[in-house]
Motif scaffolding. Structure first.
Motif, PDB file in Angstrom:
ATOM      1  N   ALA A  73       0.631  -1.255  -0.361  1.00 57.09           N
ATOM      2  CA  ALA A  73      -0.022  -0.605   0.163  1.00 57.09           C
ATOM      3  C   ALA A  73       0.624   1.483  -0.014  1.00 57.09           C
ATOM      4  CB  ALA A  73      -0.994  -0.166   1.053  1.00 57.09           C
ATOM      5  N   THR A  74       2.149   1.218   0.660  1.00 58.66           N
ATOM      6  CA  THR A  74       2.898   2.765   0.799  1.00 58.66           C
ATOM      7  C   THR A  74       4.200   2.229   0.859  1.00 58.66           C
ATOM      8  OG1 THR A  74       3.642   4.949   2.252  1.00 58.66           O
ATOM      9  CG2 THR A  74       2.438   2.458   3.430  1.00 58.66           C
ATOM     10  N   GLY A  75       4.614   3.352   1.023  1.00 57.86           N
ATOM     11  CA  GLY A  75       6.263   2.571   0.658  1.00 57.86           C
ATOM     12  C   GLY A  75       7.055   3.231   1.777  1.00 57.86           C
ATOM     13  N   TRP A  76       5.888   3.246   2.866  1.00 56.30           N
ATOM     14  CA  TRP A  76       7.073   3.963   4.078  1.00 56.30           C
ATOM     15  C   TRP A  76       6.829   2.801   4.579  1.00 56.30           C
ATOM     16  CZ3 TRP A  76      10.159   7.708   3.305  1.00 56.30           C
ATOM     17  CH2 TRP A  76       9.747   8.861   2.691  1.00 56.30           C
ATOM     18  N   ALA A  77       6.064   1.764   4.434  1.00 59.07           N
ATOM     19  CA  ALA A  77       6.498   0.655   5.536  1.00 59.07           C
ATOM     20  C   ALA A  77       7.627  -0.470   4.957  1.00 59.07           C
ATOM     21  CB  ALA A  77       4.702  -0.506   4.802  1.00 59.07           C
ATOM     22  N   GLY A  78       8.270  -0.191   3.643  1.00 61.16           N
ATOM     23  CA  GLY A  78       9.208  -0.953   3.258  1.00 61.16           C
ATOM     24  C   GLY A  78      10.481  -0.669   4.547  1.00 61.16           C
ATOM     25  N   PRO A  79      10.635   1.227   4.925  1.00 59.93           N
ATOM     26  CA  PRO A  79      12.228   1.002   5.596  1.00 59.93           C
ATOM     27  C   PRO A  79      11.154   0.588   7.174  1.00 59.93           C
ATOM     28  CG  PRO A  79      11.099   2.781   5.124  1.00 59.93           C
ATOM     29  CD  PRO A  79      10.155   1.905   4.207  1.00 59.93           C
ATOM     30  N   LEU A  80      10.759   0.319   7.249  1.00 61.08           N
ATOM     31  CA  LEU A  80      10.253  -0.128   8.919  1.00 61.08           C
ATOM     32  C   LEU A  80       9.800  -1.390   9.649  1.00 61.08           C
ATOM     33  CD1 LEU A  80       7.031   2.677   9.875  1.00 61.08           C
ATOM     34  CD2 LEU A  80       8.700   2.791  10.694  1.00 61.08           C
ATOM     35  N   VAL A  81       9.671  -2.144   8.023  1.00 61.28           N
ATOM     36  CA  VAL A  81       9.982  -3.298   8.069  1.00 61.28           C
ATOM     37  C   VAL A  81      11.600  -4.151   8.166  1.00 61.28           C
ATOM     38  CG1 VAL A  81       9.899  -5.806   6.849  1.00 61.28           C
ATOM     39  CG2 VAL A  81       8.293  -4.226   6.694  1.00 61.28           C
ATOM     40  N   VAL A  82      12.336  -3.048   7.785  1.00 56.37           N
ATOM     41  CA  VAL A  82      13.666  -3.222   7.574  1.00 56.37           C
ATOM     42  C   VAL A  82      14.435  -2.769   8.187  1.00 56.37           C
ATOM     43  CG1 VAL A  82      16.150  -2.484   6.587  1.00 56.37           C
ATOM     44  CG2 VAL A  82      13.909  -3.048   5.067  1.00 56.37           C
ATOM     45  N   LEU A  83      13.629  -2.046   9.562  1.00 54.48           N
ATOM     46  CA  LEU A  83      13.968  -1.538  10.946  1.00 54.48           C
ATOM     47  C   LEU A  83      13.994  -2.137  11.367  1.00 54.48           C
ATOM     48  CD1 LEU A  83      15.161   0.884  12.915  1.00 54.48           C
ATOM     49  CD2 LEU A  83      12.845   1.327  12.796  1.00 54.48           C
ATOM     50  N   GLY A  84      12.952  -3.234  11.637  1.00 54.04           N
ATOM     51  CA  GLY A  84      12.455  -4.170  12.855  1.00 54.04           C
ATOM     52  C   GLY A  84      13.364  -5.358  12.508  1.00 54.04           C
ATOM     53  N   PHE A  85      14.019  -5.573  11.856  1.00 54.79           N
ATOM     54  CA  PHE A  85      15.199  -6.374  11.077  1.00 54.79           C
ATOM     55  C   PHE A  85      16.298  -6.222  11.546  1.00 54.79           C
ATOM     56  CE2 PHE A  85      18.097  -7.765   8.540  1.00 54.79           C
ATOM     57  CZ  PHE A  85      18.390  -9.416   8.842  1.00 54.79           C
ATOM     58  N   ALA A  86      16.600  -4.643  11.590  1.00 56.01           N
ATOM     59  CA  ALA A  86      17.902  -4.063  11.623  1.00 56.01           C
ATOM     60  C   ALA A  86      18.119  -3.998  13.557  1.00 56.01           C
ATOM     61  CB  ALA A  86      18.669  -3.236  11.244  1.00 56.01           C
ATOM     62  N   GLY A  87      17.039  -3.575  14.007  1.00 53.46           N
ATOM     63  CA  GLY A  87      17.496  -3.585  15.939  1.00 53.46           C
ATOM     64  C   GLY A  87      17.166  -5.052  16.019  1.00 53.46           C
ATOM     65  N   THR A  88      16.844  -6.415  15.695  1.00 54.34           N
ATOM     66  CA  THR A  88      17.325  -8.074  15.663  1.00 54.34           C
ATOM     67  C   THR A  88      18.287  -8.900  15.335  1.00 54.34           C
ATOM     68  OG1 THR A  88      15.038  -7.829  15.965  1.00 54.34           O
ATOM     69  CG2 THR A  88      15.967  -9.454  15.639  1.00 54.34           C
ATOM     70  N   TRP A  89      19.480  -7.691  14.634  1.00 50.57           N
ATOM     71  CA  TRP A  89      19.905  -8.582  14.038  1.00 50.57           C
ATOM     72  C   TRP A  89      21.303  -7.925  13.159  1.00 50.57           C
ATOM     73  CZ3 TRP A  89      19.541 -13.539  15.379  1.00 50.57           C
ATOM     74  CH2 TRP A  89      19.000 -14.253  15.918  1.00 50.57           C
ATOM     75  N   ALA A  90      21.318  -7.166  12.509  1.00 54.58           N
ATOM     76  CA  ALA A  90      21.952  -6.123  11.826  1.00 54.58           C
ATOM     77  C   ALA A  90      22.395  -4.950  12.471  1.00 54.58           C
ATOM     78  CB  ALA A  90      21.004  -5.407  10.632  1.00 54.58           C
ATOM     79  N   LEU A  91      21.834  -5.132  13.349  1.00 57.60           N
ATOM     80  CA  LEU A  91      22.874  -3.357  14.059  1.00 57.60           C
ATOM     81  C   LEU A  91      23.275  -4.186  15.464  1.00 57.60           C
ATOM     82  CD1 LEU A  91      19.747  -0.725  14.221  1.00 57.60           C
ATOM     83  CD2 LEU A  91      22.380  -1.239  12.866  1.00 57.60           C
ATOM     84  N   PRO A  92      23.476  -5.092  15.881  1.00 56.64           N
ATOM     85  CA  PRO A  92      24.120  -6.192  16.805  1.00 56.64           C
ATOM     86  C   PRO A  92      25.630  -6.194  16.186  1.00 56.64           C
ATOM     87  CG  PRO A  92      21.892  -6.745  17.496  1.00 56.64           C
ATOM     88  CD  PRO A  92      21.592  -5.281  16.039  1.00 56.64           C
TER      89      PRO A  92
END
Length: 453
Positions: A73-92
């Motif tokens: 529905a919107t392109g602004w949902a994508g960065p929030l999905v990536v943010l959820g993954f990043a907080g769990t795995w990518a950023l650590p």
């Protein structure tokens, strides 16, 4: 030990120490010249855009991820999905590779003596390395945010975003809140970076120093999945990785978010200060230095555990939140609010007469488990009956939802009828079949109650 440092820092005539700025440039060049850092920078600035664009074009969306159901529905949902993954795995992982290795690399290469002769100040060496690793981390986080946002907007478009309470955010408002969400996770990232610096200094060449941020992040994520009291949950910096959810409700749930940021910054300052103290006291003449386990516990682990205890005590005394913070009245209020917003959206889809949330007067009655079970706490056995009124209609409408509430307050409501309201994933509109916003929706419960006094 002090004699060793004094010997490594001659102060004779004509001796001149390198400035922090020169040391910073030198350390930054050393970091970005490593192939793995260059690969990470490239991946963070390209991979998220490709991922968001690819997923947005799929027929099946990651509906189990927050905002994943809105990626069509919107392109602004994508960065929030990536943010959820990043907080769990990518950023650590990123903090481990960058901050967790910035001091240990010198131990593996045996180059401390050369660096001390060139810079002549352990304090400036520490500052240069800390600032250089911070710069690289900020570059990586910025890449994740910008790339995922660009991929979403290009692939799907600059459309409104449905918030966690069902209200519609304009594209401009969604963009601002997405940016703020990414800015907010910088605080827990700094906390993990401080832990990385501490592990890199305290454990020397040991691989445990490199793994420390990941292990700490994993332990805190497991703790967030357990039914902990609210005060304990907020006392861990990992909560700031999910507290950005509060930006997407109306009004925004700022209290847990600000507490999470404050706790994370306190961890970052304390861990970095402990790393600094250990760095000044270490013996640079020992080429086989692998850290000191006893010193790591007394100077590293115990102060951070003490910080958690103090934070828990302060939060317990300053708020009225008890237990898990997931209570019946909070769940009912959250479900009713989200339903009213989404019902209005469905009404517009079907081109029915305009109705406002105030006119609907939506209310929810929720139970958990059997009648003898207290309606509080996480679980997938919540059941809610939502009732509402339409203008000019005497009979009240009713809809049933099954709720799966997680310990952090997030829940998914699954529609259980009637079919024409929330019992089917599509609705027939004059333009054709469209996703039914009332079939399933994500929302959350504000865990923290208002402060005392």
């Amino acid at each position: 030990m002090n004699a060793t440092l004094t010997h490594a820092q001659p102060h004779g005539a004509g001796t001149r120490r390198a400035s922090v700025a020169r040391g910073y440039r030198f350390e930054l060049v050393k970091l970005v010249s490593q192939w793995r850092i260059r690969l990470l920078v490239l991946a963070c600035w390209i991979a998220p855009a490709l991922f968001v664009a690819a997923v947005s074009q799929q027929s099946t969306l990651p509906v189990d991820t927050l905002f994943g159901r809105w990626m069509h529905a919107t392109g602004w949902a994508g960065p929030l999905v990536v943010l959820g993954f990043a907080g769990t795995w990518a950023l650590p992982l990123l903090t481990s590779v960058v901050a967790g290795d910035v001091f240990a690399a010198e131990d593996r290469l045996g180059t401390w003596r050369h660096l001390l002769v060139a810079v002549r100040s352990p304090r400036r060496i520490f500052a240069a390395k800390a600032f250089a690793s911070l710069t690289v981390l900020m570059l990586l986080v910025a890449g994740l945010a910008c790339s995922s946002a660009a991929g979403g907007v290009v692939a799907v478009g600059n459309q409104p975003l449905v918030g966690l309470d069902g209200h519609l955010l304009t594209p401009a408002d969604a963009a601002v809140r997405v940016l703020l969400a990414w800015v907010c996770v910088l605080a827990p990232t700094l906390a993990l970076a401080g832990i990385g610096l501490l592990g890199s200094v305290a454990l020397g060449r040991s691989p445990m120093g490199l793994l420390l941020p990941v292990l700490v992040a994993l332990a805190m994520q497991l703790a967030q999945m357990m039914p902990l009291p609210v005060a304990v949950r907020l006392a861990l910096p990992s909560y700031a990785f999910i507290a950005w959810n509060g930006l997407f409700t109306g009004p925004a749930q700022l209290a847990p978010l600000l507490i999470g940021i404050g706790v994370s910054l306190a961890w970052a300052v304390l861990a970095t200060a402990l790393a600094y103290l250990l760095f000044l006291r270490r013996d640079f003449t020992n080429l086989s230095y692998d850290g000191s386990g006893r010193r790591t516990v007394t100077v590293g682990v115990l102060p951070l555990a003490g910080l958690v205890a103090v934070t828990v005590a302060v939060l317990t005394a300053s708020s009225t939140a008890t237990g898990s913070g997931i209570e019946q009245d909070k769940v009912q209020r959250s479900v009713a609010t989200a339903f009213a917003h989404l019902y209005r959206m469905q009404t517009e889809q079907l081109h029915r007469p305009h109705v406002t949330e105030a006119q609907l007067k939506a209310e929810a009655t929720c139970t958990k488990g059997g009648l003898r079970t207290a309606a509080q706490g996480a679980g997938n056995d919540w059941r809610c009956v939502v009732s509402w009124h339409l203008p000019g209609v005497d009979a009240a409408g009713q809809a049933v939802y099954q709720l799966d509430v997680t310990p952090d307050g997030r829940f998914m409501a699954d529609g259980d009828g009637p079919k024409e309201v929330n019992g089917y994933f599509l609705v027939r509109t004059p333009e054709g079949d469209a996703p039914n916003p009332l079939w399933q929706f994500d929302a959350d419960v504000e865990l923290l109650s208002t402060s005392k006094g």
